[in-house]
Design a protein around this motif. Structure first.
Motif, PDB file in Angstrom:
ATOM      1  N   HIS A  50      -8.530   2.453   0.343  1.00  0.00           N
ATOM      2  CA  HIS A  50      -8.798   3.862   0.622  1.00  0.00           C
ATOM      3  C   HIS A  50      -8.624   4.706  -0.635  1.00  0.00           C
ATOM      4  O   HIS A  50      -9.457   5.563  -0.960  1.00  0.00           O
ATOM      5  CB  HIS A  50      -7.878   4.299   1.762  1.00  0.00           C
ATOM      6  N   ARG A  77     -11.393   4.030  -3.154  1.00  0.00           N
ATOM      7  CA  ARG A  77     -12.648   4.701  -2.829  1.00  0.00           C
ATOM      8  C   ARG A  77     -12.600   6.160  -3.241  1.00  0.00           C
ATOM      9  O   ARG A  77     -13.546   6.700  -3.817  1.00  0.00           O
ATOM     10  CB  ARG A  77     -12.896   4.569  -1.319  1.00  0.00           C
ATOM     11  N   ARG A  78     -11.520   6.793  -2.974  1.00  0.00           N
ATOM     12  CA  ARG A  78     -11.415   8.208  -3.301  1.00  0.00           C
ATOM     13  C   ARG A  78     -11.426   8.430  -4.812  1.00  0.00           C
ATOM     14  O   ARG A  78     -12.136   9.295  -5.319  1.00  0.00           O
ATOM     15  CB  ARG A  78     -10.137   8.790  -2.708  1.00  0.00           C
ATOM     16  N   HIS A 104     -14.687   7.941  -6.459  1.00  0.00           N
ATOM     17  CA  HIS A 104     -15.596   9.051  -6.221  1.00  0.00           C
ATOM     18  C   HIS A 104     -15.254  10.240  -7.114  1.00  0.00           C
ATOM     19  O   HIS A 104     -16.135  10.932  -7.641  1.00  0.00           O
ATOM     20  CB  HIS A 104     -15.518   9.474  -4.749  1.00  0.00           C
ATOM     21  N   LYS A 105     -13.985  10.493  -7.283  1.00  0.00           N
ATOM     22  CA  LYS A 105     -13.565  11.581  -8.176  1.00  0.00           C
ATOM     23  C   LYS A 105     -14.111  11.352  -9.577  1.00  0.00           C
ATOM     24  O   LYS A 105     -14.672  12.271 -10.185  1.00  0.00           O
ATOM     25  CB  LYS A 105     -12.031  11.607  -8.252  1.00  0.00           C
TER      26      LYS A 105
END
Lengths: 636, 228
Positions: B202, B205-206, B209-210
């Motif tokens: 999790h 993934r975050r 993306h950042k």
């Protein structure tokens, strides 16, 4: 009195009970009519952000929640402990909550729930966890325009243009959009989809003219969901292209039909000539230059010249013709017509178109008609070998060859000037120089050459003739042609001819033999010439036309028969080659038994051919093959 | 004749050397600059293009990997409720919306990207190791993890090159967040272990993306002058 009081108390109690019951029932009915109950549990359905800067959540009320319930939405952000209420219930429509930019944080989980409250109670939805990062779904693209344009090569195409949705910030790179479009003819059942990447225009080729097309476009952010399809846009493709195509095809059809007509007409008119051009007819047999009229007139010179007997010795490029060979004709009624009958100095080639069938052994000037009609004309056939007196001493003292051709012995009667010329030349014939003990010179000539040499040679180097082979020749000294009448010689020669082609060899004394052009005649190869001047012939290997060589020699290498002796001054007696099984033997002459001794001698003497030093190879044993060119050069 | 031959030989040798240099590198990572070049002037635009490509790819892989894991192992376990505020990089103060990201200076943003990338070196390494040892893990997850680890290293190299070009000399000490989730990954209890994986994926993934978003912002800002 106390009895009456008791009755009054009972009535009052009954009245109170019924009233209470009545009131209760009334209350209950009232409640049931109003529908009041605790609201059902709402459920948050969907949250969506159109540009990753704001987002909206929608919920659905509970099943038995009435319209009177109040819905409140609360949320909590990740990493914070405060609970906030929805800032905007209206923008997103009913049962929605809109979070504006101030209230939106990216890369953060929102925990959202909805409270439903009514008079009877309240209920709360399940918490919904949402990260704005992953709920981006933009609006459809805007301003979709369609236009039919023409490219450079006069092809028309459809140009689509659109712009990104209004809210999405593509310029700063906050969102990166990719587009997709779809189109179909108006009545088609299925859409044709095209991916357009990040560009905001698209070209479509090969559309059907005259059709109406519908187009839609949508977009997707780099890590989000596809938008809805844009509103449909349509366009009608103009149909002028179709007309142009038709015109072109009509033109092509007319042109091709005209071309076909021209071809058919050409074929009809000139078909025959074309066929003859493509498939030339097989030429019939005829002698080039032969004119029957001249023959009838009896002008032999013109006839013979017309026949093209020119150019001796042959100086052409054909290397195989460097081999001179004696042509022997096997037909009885034909005389051997040496090619020296033609123009003597010219060493031309005999034309090769002569009839190969019955002209074997015939010179180019030979033809049945010619010979028959000119029977009284002097012939100088191969029998001229026999004609000249082998009286002259060989120039090489130690050789086997000892005969000389006596030009005077040759009686050339008739009008043939060639003979005379040859005869005159005979005296000037160069005496071959010999560098070895071998007196015989090997050279190769055809019959004509042999005849010429026979006329003119002083010395008698033996010449072996054969089909492209050089052999030493043994010619018997008994060959006596001097003083003989030509006609007799012709007859004998005819006999000779009949047997010759099987393998007789001619002995040609010459150092410089003109070359005769090769013809498809039978050549006999002169094996060698022994000291007695016997002509040693090797039998022909191949199938004999005549009669002599039935059981041809199994030894295919030998095509020669040896002439053992000459009988009666006009018959060549062939010897049997011991190497061969059978020998060619003259029919007329008595069958001579093979004389192995002479043969052996002949065999051993094979290598008597002399060669100019350094030019030719001296081969011992077997048959010697010499390149005549070396003789020619040496003679010069 | 002799000098000609030697010059030909010399040029051939040089060609051989150069080709061997090029061939010695793996095919996947085409070098921007050959090793040893001091002032390699690959354009910033190309560097950013490559970095954006890598970051986009890494996030795609991370997203797929998370979805796959979630469907397979995390259904009905309520992991999401526990995965709140549990990423080790949350201590890094990263911008949280577009305005903040546009207000931050590009040098700071670049350094931030570097920090986040560096913070993930070790977790990615352990992720691969533990997924490999996890027998029930499908091959797809393992392959994606390995690929992400590989590409992350490349992206870090590229970012360091960009930083070297954009503001050289402003080299900060290597600041990054320490990850301490390894013991959880190795727990015997399946639920705990699975949640550890879930949390790691999790957070991956975050953060990917950042990074992707920041780099795209920087690219449009620095290369295209905010007019992408």
């Amino acid at each position: 009195m106390p009895f009456l009081l008791k009755e009054k108390e009972a009535n009052m109690k009954e009245n109170v009970t019924s009233t209470t019951i009545f009131l209760l029932l009334l209350f209950l009915n009232t409640n049931l009519l109003n529908g009041q109950s605790a609201p059902g549990k709402p459920k948050i359905e969907k949250c969506r952000s159109p540009e990753k800067e704001t987002f909206t959540c929608w919920w659905k009320p509970g099943s038995d929640g009435g319209t009177a319930a109040n819905y409140t939405l609360f949320y909590r952000k990740e990493g914070e402990s405060l609970t906030h209420e929805c800032p905007d219930y209206k923008t997103g429509g009913p049962y929605s909550c809109y979070f504006n930019k101030k209230h939106t944080s990216i890369w953060m989980i929102y925990i959202i729930w909805v409270n439903a409250t009514n008079q009877m109670g309240r209920s709360m939805s399940e918490p919904h966890y949402v990260d704005v990062t992953y709920i981006v779904e933009p609006d459809p693209p805007l301003n979709l325009t369609l236009e039919v344009k023409q490219s450079e090569d006069r092809k028309s195409y459809l140009l689509l243009k659109w712009s990104p949705p209004a809210l999405v910030d593509v310029r700063s790179g906050w969102l990166t959009l990719q587009y997709e479009l779809r189109l179909k003819p108006e009545k088609a059942p299925e859409w044709e989809t095209h991916f357009a990447g990040q560009q905001t225009q698209f070209k479509i080729f090969s559309l059907y003219p005259g059709q109406k097309y519908l187009v839609e476009v949508r977009c997707k952010p780099d890590h989000g969901s596809w938008s809805q399809w844009s509103p449909e846009n349509s366009i009608v493709i103009p149909s002028d292209i179709k007309m142009k195509d038709t015109t072109v095809w009509i033109f092509v059809a007319i042109l091709s039909s005209v071309v076909c007509l021209i071809m058919v007409w050409t074929m009809a008119l000139k078909g025959y000539s074309m066929i003859t051009c493509l498939l030339p007819p097989v030429p019939g047999p005829k002698i080039k230059g032969f004119d029957t009229h001249l023959l009838e007139k009896g002008k032999s010179e013109e006839l013979l010249s017309a026949l093209g007997c020119q150019g001796f010795p042959p100086t052409s490029d054909r290397e195989d013709l460097l081999v001179e060979y004696l042509e022997v004709d096997d037909s009885e009624d034909q005389q051997l017509m040496p090619t020296y009958e033609k123009d003597h100095p010219s060493q031309g080639r005999k034309p090769t178109q002569l009839d190969p069938d019955n002209d074997s052994g015939r010179g180019s000037c030979d033809s049945p008609s010619l010979l028959s009609e000119k029977c009284e004309e002097p012939r100088i056939p191969a029998p001229t070998f026999t004609i000249p007196e082998v009286n002259e001493k060989p120039d090489d003292p130690g050789t086997n060859v000892t005969h000389n051709w006596d030009p005077q012995g040759i009686n050339f009667k008739g009008k043939n000037p060639y003979f005379n010329a040859l005869g005159s030349k005979s005296s000037t014939w160069p005496i071959p120089q010999q560098s070895s003990n071998h007196s015989l010179r090997c050279s190769y000539h055809n019959i004509a050459d042999i005849c010429k040499v026979a006329l003119g040679t002083v010395n008698g180097p033996t010449v072996s003739l054969g089909k492209e082979e050089n052999h030493a020749l043994n010619y018997p000294t008994t060959i006596d042609t001097g003083g003989e009448e030509t006609t007799d010689k012709q007859n004998e020669l005819g006999h000779f001819h009949s047997n010759v082609d099987q393998g007789t060899t001619w002995l040609l004394p010459n150092e410089k033999m003109p070359f005769m052009s090769p013809r498809p005649m039978d050549y006999v190869e002169i094996h060698k010439v022994n000291k007695d001047g016997a002509l040693s012939l090797l039998p022909k290997q191949k199938e004999s036309n005549g009669n002599t060589e039935q059981a041809s020699a199994p030894d295919s290498s030998k095509e020669y028969a040896k002439v053992s002796r000459v009988m009666d001054n006009n018959i060549l007696v062939l010897m049997q080659d011991p190497r061969a099984q059978t020998r060619v033997i003259f029919e007329e002459s008595a069958k001579e038994s093979p004389q192995p001794l002479q043969h052996n001698q002949a065999e051993k003497n094979l290598s008597y051919c002399t060669f100019p030093p350094g030019d030719c190879r001296l081969q011992t044993g077997g048959l010697d093959y010499l390149d005549p060119t070396c003789f020619i050069h040496s003679f010069n | 004749m002799c000098p000609k031959g030697s010059s030909v030989k010399g040029s051939l040798l040089l060609l051989l050397l150069m080709s061997s240099q090029l061939l010695s590198r793996s095919v996947e990572s085409l070098p921007i600059c050959p090793s040893g070049a001091v002032n390699c002037q690959v354009s910033l635009s190309d560097l950013f293009d490559r970095a954006v490509m890598l970051s986009h790819y890494i996030h795609s892989l991370s997203s797929e990997m998370f979805n796959e894991f979630d469907e397979r192992y995390a259904q009905g376990r309520g992991f999401i409720t526990k995965a709140i505020n549990s990423c080790h990089t949350s201590s890094l103060s990263t911008p949280e919306d577009k305005e903040q990201a546009q207000q931050i200076r590009h040098e700071d943003l670049l350094n931030l990207v570097l920090r986040v990338l560096r913070s993930w070196n070790e977790p990615l390494y352990h992720l691969v190791t533990e997924v490999r040892s996890m027998q029930e893990a499908p091959d797809t997850i393992l392959l994606k993890a390995m690929e992400i680890e590989e590409q992350n290293k490349r992206l870090l190299e590229g970012m360091e090159k960009i930083v070297g070009q954009v503001h050289p000399g402003d080299r900060e000490n290597e600041v990054y967040s320490v990850w301490s989730g390894l013991p959880s990954l190795q727990m015997a209890d399946e639920d705990t272990r699975l949640f550890a994986f879930y949390n790691l994926l999790h957070c991956l993934r975050r953060d990917s993306h950042k990074i992707d978003n920041y780099l795209k912002l920087l690219k449009c800002r620095l290369i295209h002058d905010s007019n992408c």
